[in-house]
Design a protein around this motif. Structure first.
Motif, mmCIF file in Angstrom:
data_model
loop_
_atom_site.group_PDB
_atom_site.id
_atom_site.type_symbol
_atom_site.label_atom_id
_atom_site.label_comp_id
_atom_site.label_asym_id
_atom_site.label_seq_id
_atom_site.Cartn_x
_atom_site.Cartn_y
_atom_site.Cartn_z
ATOM 1 N N UNK A 161 -75.043 -1.901 16.000
ATOM 2 C CA UNK A 161 -74.985 -1.549 17.409
ATOM 3 C C UNK A 161 -74.629 -0.096 17.638
ATOM 4 N N UNK A 162 -74.212 0.184 18.855
ATOM 5 C CA UNK A 162 -73.949 1.560 19.283
ATOM 6 C C UNK A 162 -72.650 1.575 20.085
ATOM 7 N N UNK A 163 -71.753 2.498 19.759
ATOM 8 C CA UNK A 163 -70.437 2.552 20.379
ATOM 9 C C UNK A 163 -70.137 3.931 20.935
ATOM 10 N N UNK A 164 -69.104 4.012 21.779
ATOM 11 C CA UNK A 164 -68.565 5.296 22.204
ATOM 12 C C UNK A 164 -67.666 5.798 21.078
ATOM 13 N N UNK A 165 -67.946 6.984 20.554
ATOM 14 C CA UNK A 165 -67.155 7.534 19.462
ATOM 15 C C UNK A 165 -65.753 7.870 19.964
ATOM 16 N N UNK A 166 -64.753 7.557 19.148
ATOM 17 C CA UNK A 166 -63.372 7.802 19.559
ATOM 18 C C UNK A 166 -62.514 8.153 18.356
ATOM 19 N N UNK A 167 -61.348 8.753 18.646
ATOM 20 C CA UNK A 167 -60.383 9.091 17.621
ATOM 21 C C UNK A 167 -59.132 8.251 17.777
ATOM 22 N N UNK A 168 -58.016 8.766 17.296
ATOM 23 C CA UNK A 168 -56.754 8.037 17.327
ATOM 24 C C UNK A 168 -56.366 7.664 18.749
ATOM 25 N N UNK A 169 -55.944 6.427 18.914
ATOM 26 C CA UNK A 169 -55.464 5.909 20.199
ATOM 27 C C UNK A 169 -56.515 5.988 21.298
ATOM 28 N N UNK A 170 -57.795 6.045 20.910
ATOM 29 C CA UNK A 170 -58.861 6.021 21.902
ATOM 30 C C UNK A 170 -59.217 7.349 22.507
ATOM 31 N N UNK A 171 -58.751 8.447 21.915
ATOM 32 C CA UNK A 171 -59.139 9.757 22.430
ATOM 33 C C UNK A 171 -60.645 9.947 22.258
ATOM 34 N N UNK A 172 -61.240 10.724 23.153
ATOM 35 C CA UNK A 172 -62.658 11.056 23.038
ATOM 36 C C UNK A 172 -62.805 12.572 23.009
ATOM 37 N N UNK A 173 -64.028 13.021 22.780
ATOM 38 C CA UNK A 173 -64.303 14.454 22.766
ATOM 39 C C UNK A 173 -64.255 15.055 24.168
#
Length: 319
Positions: free
Chosen positions: A254-266
C-alpha cells in the motif's frame, strides 16, 4: 464562512488515533477540534479484538466513549468532511464540505486508510464478515472453519501460514501468483491445498453467507471464509494543499504518509498518527500513536509559547 479564531490544534480524523491525540491535547488545556467524517475502517466489524480491556467491544461504542472523554476536557467534535487544508499565515486553514473554514496553529492527521480489495465478483459484499484480512483481528472468530486464501502478491504466502494456525482446512488460490517449489513443499507439509485455476467469483448462500469459490473452469470449492490481504491506501482526500510526503510500501502492501518519530512529518506543524502512516497498526497501536503525537504536538506548542513570552518579556524590560 471563515472562523477567525485560531485554535491550538485541529485533528483530522476521529478514530482511535485522532481521539487519543485530541485527549492528550485537551488534557493539556489546549483548544482542540476533531473533524470526523464518520466512516471508520473497522465499521463493518462486529467487535474490536486484541485490545486489552476492550476485546469484543463494538467499534462504534469505543468511538462514542472516546468522543465523550475528549469533550469532557473541553475538546470539540465536528462531524464533517475536510475538502481542503493549507498553510495560512503561520497557521493552517482547514475547509469543510459545508463551507466552514477553521484555523489552527498545528494539525494532527489521523485519517486512517482505505482497504482496496482485489476485483473478484462477489468479494466486496462480504467484506468485514465472511471476507477477512487480519488473523489477529478476526482469526479466533473464524477458527476451524473451511478457509480460502486468495493470493494477492508474495505477502499472501505468510498470510496463508498465519491462517493455517487457525484452521486445518485451508485452500490457497494462487490467482496467477507464482509459487516456487520450496513454498509448495512447505504448504504440503502444513496440509494446505493449492489451487492454480483462476478464481471466477465468490458465491453466496440464500441466506447471504459465503458458500464458496467458483473457479474459471466451473469447479466449485466450498468455503465458509475467504481471507485476503488488501492493498492499504492512506486516506488523504482534501489534504493535497499540505503537500505531505507519501511513500509506497514493498510487495504492493500500500501507500502511506511518510513520518518520523512520534508522527512528525516533513511539513512543519503537521503530525500524523494511526493507519494513515502505520498501515498495519491495530486499534491499540493506533491509539498509542495518537497519544504520542498529541504529546509531542503539545510540547512543540509549549516551546513556541515560551519563545513568544520571552520576546514579550524582553521587550517589556527594555522599554
Amino acid at each position: 464562512m471563515t472562523n477567525t479564531e485560531t485554535i491550538d490544534a485541529i485533528v483530522i480524523g476521529g478514530g482511535a488515533a485522532g481521539l487519543n491525540g485530541a485527549l492528550m491535547l485537551a488534557r493539556s488545556r489546549r483548544s482542540v477540534t476533531v473533524i470526523d467524517s464518520g466512516s471508520p475502517r473497522n465499521a463493518p466489524a462486529d467487535g474490536i479484538h486484541g485490545l486489552l480491556g476492550h476485546d469484543g467491544t463494538p467499534p462504534a461504542d469505543l468511538l462514542r466513549t472516546g468522543r465523550d472523554e475528549v469533550q469532557r476536557y473541553g475538546g470539540r467534535i465536528i462531524s464533517g468532511e475536510v475538502i481542503g487544508a493549507v498553510p495560512a499565515d503561520g497557521a493552517f486553514a482547514v475547509t469543510l464540505a459545508g463551507g466552514e473554514t477553521l484555523r489552527a496553529r498545528r494539525l494532527l492527521v489521523a485519517t486512517g486508510l482505505r482497504d482496496v480489495l482485489p476485483d473478484v465478483p462477489g468479494l466486496a459484499r462480504h467484506w468485514g464478515h465472511g471476507v477477512v484480512h487480519c488473523p489477529y483481528c478476526h482469526g479466533w472468530e473464524v477458527r476451524d472453519e473451511p478457509i480460502g486464501v486468495l493470493a494477492v502478491g508474495p505477502a499472501s504466502v505468510h498470510h496463508a501460514l498465519l491462517f493455517r494456525q487457525l484452521s486445518d482446512d485451508l485452500v490457497y488460490f494462487t490467482r496467477d501468483t507464482g509459487l516456487d517449489e520450496d513454498t509448495r513443499t512447505r504448504f504440503a507439509a502444513r496440509g494446505i491445498r493449492i489451487v492454480d485455476t483462476p478464481v471466477a467469483a465468490i458465491e453466496s448462500t440464500e441466506d447471504g453467507e459465503i458458500a464458496g469459490i467458483r473457479l474459471a473452469d466451473g469447479e466449485f470449492v466450498p468455503r465458509a471464509v475467504v481471507a485476503v490481504a488488501t492493498s492499504m491506501q492512506a486516506r488523504v482526500e482534501g489534504l493535497a494543499g499540505l503537500a505531505l510526503p507519501m511513500e509506497d510500501l514493498p510487495n504492493g502492501m500500500g501507500r502511506r504518509i511518510a513520518s518520523g518519530m512520534a508522527g512528525t512529518t516533513a511539513v512543519p506543524g503537521v503530525w500524523v498518527a494511526g493507519n494513515a502512516t502505520d498501515l498495519s497498526a491495530q486499534v491499540g497501536a493506533s491509539a498509542a500513536a495518537g497519544a504520542l503525537a498529541g504529546a509531542h504536538l503539545n510540547a512543540d506548542l509549549v516551546a513556541a509559547d515560551t519563545d513568544a513570552a520571552l520576546l514579550a518579556y524582553r521587550a517589556e524590560v527594555l522599554r
